[in-house]
Structure formats: structure tokens, C-alpha cells
Design an enzyme around this catalytic site. Sequence first.
Site, short mmCIF file in Angstrom:
data_model
loop_
_atom_site.label_atom_id
_atom_site.label_comp_id
_atom_site.label_asym_id
_atom_site.label_seq_id
_atom_site.Cartn_x
_atom_site.Cartn_y
_atom_site.Cartn_z
CE LYS A 6 8.02 -54.25 -23.78
NZ LYS A 6 7.39 -53.26 -24.66
N GLY A 16 -0.73 -55.18 -1.27
CA GLY A 16 0.23 -54.17 -0.87
C GLY A 16 0.04 -52.89 -1.65
CG PHE A 17 -2.78 -52.26 -3.83
CD1 PHE A 17 -2.91 -53.00 -4.99
CD2 PHE A 17 -3.70 -52.47 -2.82
CE1 PHE A 17 -3.93 -53.93 -5.14
CE2 PHE A 17 -4.72 -53.40 -2.95
CZ PHE A 17 -4.84 -54.13 -4.11
CB VAL A 69 0.91 -56.94 -17.34
CG1 VAL A 69 0.75 -58.08 -16.34
CG2 VAL A 69 -0.37 -56.68 -18.09
CD GLU A 83 3.07 -50.38 -10.66
OE1 GLU A 83 3.21 -50.45 -9.44
OE2 GLU A 83 3.84 -49.73 -11.39
N GLY A 138 -0.27 -61.33 -4.13
CA GLY A 138 -1.60 -61.63 -4.67
C GLY A 138 -1.57 -61.60 -6.19
CB THR A 139 1.08 -60.39 -8.35
OG1 THR A 139 2.05 -60.88 -7.44
CG2 THR A 139 0.83 -58.93 -8.06
MO1 MOS Z 1 4.37 -50.49 -6.72
S1 MOS Z 1 3.51 -48.74 -6.21
O1 MOS Z 1 6.01 -49.97 -7.02
O2 MOS Z 1 4.19 -51.59 -5.43
#
Ligand code: MOS
Length: 731
Positions: free
Chosen positions: A687, A240-241, A689, A691, A468-469
Site C-alpha cells: 500500500k 515535489g510534495f 506509505v 503520506e 526522491g522516494t
Molecule cells: Mo501528492 S500531494 O498527491 O504529490
Amino acid sequence: MKFDTPATSNPIDQMKVIGKATTRIEGPLKTTGQAPYAYEHHTAVPNQAYGVVVGSAIAKGRIASMDLEVAQAAPGVLAIVTAANAGKLGKGKYNTAKLLGGPEIEHYHQAVALVVAQTFEQARAAAELVKVDYVRAKGVFDLAATRDSAKQTKEMPDTVHGDFEGAFAAAPVQLDATYTTPDQAHAMMEPFASMAAWDGDKLTVWTSNQMIDWSVTDLATTLGIPKKNVRLISPYIGGGFGGKLFIRCDAVLAALGARLAGRPVKVALARPLMFNNSTHRPATIQRIRIGATADGKITAMAHEGWSGDLPGGKVERASQPSQLLYAGENRRVSMRLSTLNLPEGNAMRAPGEAPGMMALEIAMDEMAEKLKIDPVEFRIFNDTQVDPVNTQRSFSQRRLIECLRTGTERFGWSSRQAQPGAQREGRWLIGQGMAVAFRNNLLVKSGARVRLNDQGIVTVETDMTDIGTGSYTIIAQTAAEMMGVTLDKVLVRLGDSSFPVSAGSGGQFGGNCSTSGVYAACVKLRAAVAQRLGMKPDEATFADGEVSTGDRRVPLQEAARGGELVAEDSIEFAELSKIFQQSTFGAHFVEVAVDSATGETRVRRMLAVCAAGRILNPTSARSQVIGAMTMGVGAALMEELAVDKRLGFFVNHDLAGYEVPVHADIPHQEVIFLEEDDPVSSPMKAKGVGELGICGVSAAIANAVYNATGIRVRDYPITLDKMLDKLPPMI
Ligand code: MOS
């Protein structure tokens, strides 16, 4: 549960399951093709039809007429949705442009019709037969040309502190440079896709979406139906990003198409529609001025930026990191917004910080060179442990210096030549560069429900998403740790609006906040278990599938013998997020080789050192960071949506023209996490990570290219045409 005092010791601290490198629990479903993505719920409802979207051929203007007759008569066509027959549509809070255009057109490839047919091929063929006549209006498409008329926005007021102009003028060493970052696309693998089915006035949409509750709300508003009549299901997401934070036209048009055709309809955007129909990271112009004493203390810092968006859109807060990252008495930080008629700008991985750090961290490198100070030492010298503007406010934790020191040692920074162009290997010019990573730690309320059955199975339900995280896995780890069971005793169900509302996947807050919500629900479930077993909740220990107090040990499932136990709660973040500045930190180190004949840049090695609180799962956290570093390579060297400034669209709107790194572009990447936990952030002491890893990495590459060649490129991406005429002579 209100989180309003720093966390003390709690069951998560045992770290029997949390903090252990754990592969994805849903991995086998994905690698064997059994995990259904949005377009693949083939058996969820019978009688599925297919919709294909028609995008506007102009950027701004109106539809003069639409001729649907030929398309309507084409084989298999069931219905054609346009603004003329869609009924009155509302506008969601998170969308700037309408998701179904017409007669007014707001941007290129804005959806103007959905053709629904028995098969996908019939729908696609008939979509080609829709005839639209447009009246083109004059649009504004050039950010640089509108810079002087750009406006301040409510969402990012200027930060002015001290006397910047005076301090800058008086500074013995000064830098005044302007940098640009281009429009960028999310380019996620899975396109926008939805399937909608009506049951009377109740709507179910299977989709691919990061923020379920926002999107239920927006879909209901858009369709003008009650929120309670909308169910969104999004269990698996192919990336998604930030592009899937909001509902897009696929969801709205699938719902409208299903209503008109009287049967379920699925819609996916073809790749060439993705780039102009949806959102992108807006281009920026950034002017940075830094003034320092001769020994390298920053006394004046100004970071002024410009970005553009559609009318009613938002500014890209690129200058924001300069509010907090370095010390300095006199500062000015601002952003100005231009109105442009390009497609909608919006969030993309680390919005604001990612493009902001691309500029700021080159400026810091340039300034260090002027001062003849090592760039690492320059940053350490200007570290701050408090918000430089509001000095009463300290960082909950800030171990940037440790990231930098660890990185220099691991990378072998001391063997770098400060003099650019001093290292050669045959035709290759070799250079090393570094940059700081910085991204705020956001906190969002998050809820979950946990169940315990008489088999000892713990089931977690939350509308949290996994883009996907690794959400499935860290949520399972959290529940296992809290209930004292092994991972295989935990089932995780995500991405369904019938589950409690979570933080969702955005702003790198998803991991920490959603697991904290699960923590809160598990605290309640533990109390219910203890009560059933006649134990005092504070005295009960949950371990090895058993609950114990004193000498008494009872298998966990005993508590559910009389019926399933269910507990639900949410974590709510209160004062602590106001008292402390919460951020995540890192340092990137990169080595590049630049071909002295062609200017081709190859990244040779990359190292990131991150301080981001407790790392819940080193495997998925590392994946997040190396993915972000890879995206940073794309941003540094390749990615750019080319704007047609006459007609107002992104020309390279497919994956052949919009280049992203492939495996061969990416060298060995190393990630080090500092061991820490942050009790101010949450009971998980974790916390964000996801981004952090993209912030600064492109500047580290730019700085390495400079170190290799002596060529300072301030306009991303650093393509070879920007270096070709400046390369040193071949030897
Ligand atoms: Mo992020 S750009 O808030 O999915």
C-alpha cells in the site's frame, strides 16, 4: 491485467529481493553529481538560451501597459514573451490560474513575461528592466472573514448520517472546538525548472514533474498542439510534495520562449518566485464537535471545515478523515470553499488528511481528557472495522489497534503523567503526546514495458517518476523478483513520456501502483520467455538467473538469443477498490521539552508505528516516513505562509522567512512497520506509505506540548508567542 480478485500466492511472495532493505540504485549517480536534474541537461541540445520569469506585482487587477523597449535593447536579449505575443493559450485541466497572466491578473507573482537572453545573467538583468503598469482591483484575501459565505462543492458533498444535533445535545460529555491550520509551502529543494526545444512542430521539454502523462496533456492543451507532438523528460526530481503534480509556468514559458527565440530555452524559478507563483497547501478552519457516553463511546461526531481558493479552485478536504476513522452513529462531515484571490491552493503531501488530522487528533486528545480516559485507550475503544456510514463496506485491513499497542509498549507510554505540567527537568517542561495516522490507499492504473536481452539484462521502461522516494529501486526489485535475477541485472528507465503511462507519483499511490504495473508486464515477459524456451508458462520457475521446468534448467538469456524479448502491460484496478475501503494506519508518539521561560519547544523523540501492507523496501519506506514525520514537525512548530491581507500575497516568500526544520530540530526518529500484506490492494500486496507518516504527527506534537505545559494551542504553528503569557511560573 485487471486486478479484480484478491491476490493469491505469486512470485513476489518469495521476497528474495522485494522486502529486503536496499539502498537506492541511482544513489551513486546522485551523490557524484551525475544524475541530471531539470536545469542540468547541458548537453542534451546545443545552443541553449536562458529565460527569466517576471512575476506580477499585484494580486488582482489588470496590466494597463507594458514597456519592453529598454529590456529588449539590453545586452544579450533574444526575445520577450508576454500574453500579447504568446498567441492564444488554452488552459490545462490541472491548473486553476493561467500560467501566463495578462492583461488580467489572477494572483500575485503570476508570470507576466519571460525574458530570454544568451546568458542567465543577461536575462536576469533585462527582466529587471521590464516596466509594467497595473490597475489594481479589490481582492479577497482573508479566509476567516469569508467563512459565512463559503460554499459547498461538488467534489466533497456533505456526509450526514443519523441525527448529529440530537445525539450531540444528548451526550453527557461534549467537545466543541475550532482549530486552524495555515497556508503552507512545499518548499522542495529543486525549484520549478524546464528546458524546451522545438524540432519543427515537435516539442521536447526536460522538466521536473511528478505526473508525466497529466502534464503532457496539459502542456499540449495550453500550447494548442497535438499531444503526440509533446515529449516530456523528467528522470530525476529534487522533491515535489505535490507541487509538481502539474505543469507550471516554467514549462509553458520555456516552450513559448524557445519558439520565439528559435532555439532551446531553459527556465528555472528563482526561490522568491516559488511561493506565490506556484501552488500551496490552503489554510483551513475546522470546527469539531464530539459527543460521547460517560464511559467514552462516541455517539456524535461533526467535523466541519473551511478553506479558500481562486475562482474555479478546489476545496482542501480536511474533514474527510472523520468520515472513516472512528465509530459513531451520528455524524456530519463537511467542507466549505471560499473564493480568495491568493495564489493557487492545491495538493501538498496528504492533501486533506494532513491538515484534517492536525485538528481531529487534537480534538480526540481533548475529548479523552474530558472523559478521563487514556488517549490511546479512547481511540481503541472507538475503533471500527467497517466504514461507519456504509457499514456493509469493511476495511481490507485495519490494524490500527495493533499500531497503538505496539507504540505504547515501545515508547514507554505507561510512564507518562496524565496530569499536564507534571514533569520538569530544570527549566524544561516535559510532555508526551500521541496521535493516530490515517491515509487512504488510492489505486491508479499503471503501465510498464520490460525487455530481456541476450546478456540477461532486464530493462524496465515506464513514465513513472522518482521524486526522491525510491521508485527506481522498488521497480528494480520488482523486476528482479519476477524474472529471478539479481538487482544488478536490472536497468530502470523512468520519467519519459515515450514510455508506457504509469500511475505517476502522487497521493502515496506511486509505489504500490507502479510496481504492480511492472509486475503485470513481467507476467507477460515470463510467458514470452517460457514460450521461446518451449516451456509451459505456468510451470516455469524463474530463479537464480535460470528458468526451469522439471529437470530442465536454462539460463534466462537463452530466451533472448533469437532477439530481444519485449512485453508491455498495465495493471488496472477494478471492483476491489469499490468493495473494500482501503486505508493505511499508524500511530505517532512524541516527547517534547518546552522551555518554561521562553516557550521554545524542542522535540525530544519520535516514534511512528505503521501498518501499510507489504513493505517493498524497508530502507526507502523508512526514509519516506521519517521525512514525513520531519515535515510534521515543521507543520506543528514552524511552517506558515504569512498572508498580507491588504495586498494579497505571502510575505515570507523565501527560505529565510518560510521556516522548515533543520537537522538540529529533529531528534532520533524510530519507525516500526507491522508485518503485513494486503492481497486486496494489488498483486504486490503493498500500500502507500509516503503520506501516511505526515498524518497526525503534528497533533501528537501539539498534544505533547499540552501534556508538558497545560497550554492547549489550537492554531498552528505552535510558536512561542502563543504560549508565552500562559507558561507556569519559573521555579
Ligand atoms: Mo501528492 S500531494 O498527491 O504529490
